[in-house]
Design an enzyme around this catalytic site. Sequence first.
Site, PDB file in Angstrom:
ATOM      1  CB  VAL A  53      22.411  50.760  61.887  1.00  0.00           C
ATOM      2  CG1 VAL A  53      21.389  51.845  61.676  1.00  0.00           C
ATOM      3  CG2 VAL A  53      21.979  49.785  62.983  1.00  0.00           C
ATOM      4  CE1 TYR A  54      22.967  45.346  64.062  1.00  0.00           C
ATOM      5  CE2 TYR A  54      22.557  43.291  62.921  1.00  0.00           C
ATOM      6  CZ  TYR A  54      22.405  44.086  64.030  1.00  0.00           C
ATOM      7  OH  TYR A  54      21.693  43.620  65.111  1.00  0.00           O
ATOM      8  CG  ASN A  55      29.625  46.317  59.805  1.00  0.00           C
ATOM      9  OD1 ASN A  55      30.368  46.895  60.593  1.00  0.00           O
ATOM     10  ND2 ASN A  55      29.327  45.021  59.933  1.00  0.00           N
TER      11      ASN A  55
END
Length: 367
Positions: A53-55
């Site tokens: 889910v990072y960026n």
Amino acid sequence: MQYRTLGNSGVLVSNLALGTMNFGTPETSQEEAFAQLDAFVEAGGNLIDTADVYNGGIAEATVGKWLAARPRDITDRAVIATKGRVRTGDDVNDAGLSRRHLDRALTTSLRRLGTDTIDLYQVHAWDPLTPVGETLSFLDSAVRAGKIRYVGLSNFTGWQLQLAVSTARAHGYEAPVSLQAQYNLATRETEWEMLPAARHNGLGVLAWSPLASGFLTGKYTRDAERAPDTRAGEDHALYRYTSSNYETSDRTWSAVEAVRRVADDTGATPAQVALSWVANRPGVVTAIVGARTLQQLTGSLSAADLRLAADALTTLDAASDPAPAPYPYGPFGSAQRHRATSGPEALGALIEAHAEAAASGGRGGSR
């Protein structure tokens, strides 16, 4: 750089890990991210931590592009860790630790990273709707299929961790080897249950946010306005929330002042002092360092070999003690859990000693 075993596994990881949460932001382009990855590995670092889910997946994809662009003799050193659990889409099942969601999340992470196997696959947080056995069964099958090598937990409380480990052992599933948890001089409540549970079960702790959203770098003062190019000043809901928690805490500013004093005495930077403190706490395997720029990362990497003297540690511990209420983690609760190795049990004497320490200016914490 120093190396430690990742919990009960036989793999060695560096005592500083590279966090990739900034990869894909305007400040950390792919070129900047590649420079950070190159510098990290050149400095001897090997644990690279990311998440699906990072960026919106850009962080994982950036790591994957770096792995593809560099020679194998460089990338083979990297121990790649990622996570799955947090919402990745609009559908009701696009989140959680169900077999369905984790299967899709893992498949997507493997594709983005451009690899057949992820070294450490971590469940990003607890899921109250999914039976823990379902999650562990899926992870075990993924290990057996060669898709992941080791299983890790992230943001699990003490009882959740114990349930996961006990269930895995009871059913013969692959047991977790690590716990990723927020831990720094301004967030020491992790020591009350999470760290003891991890140490008891042989899980190595990966400390995230070791610089407390930048507060422990010493760049903020209590009353000054935060610059828009800093974590605390950025118009980002999550960063605003976490920063506000530190901003209003007297303990944060006590810890910041202590870090500055120790930095002045040792010739290190405040960030290096704070990183050294957490990276060398009992049970901690590595501190995850994230940076917007290569310059920030280079400064932090110098903390890998910094060991603070006993008087410096005393100063930092005293300033950052969370001072729990008497029960269950303070002096009264701690005294009840105490068992003397010699002489009679003396609950009253222990409580009295804590009371005397508090009256004389000590805090009488639970550790």
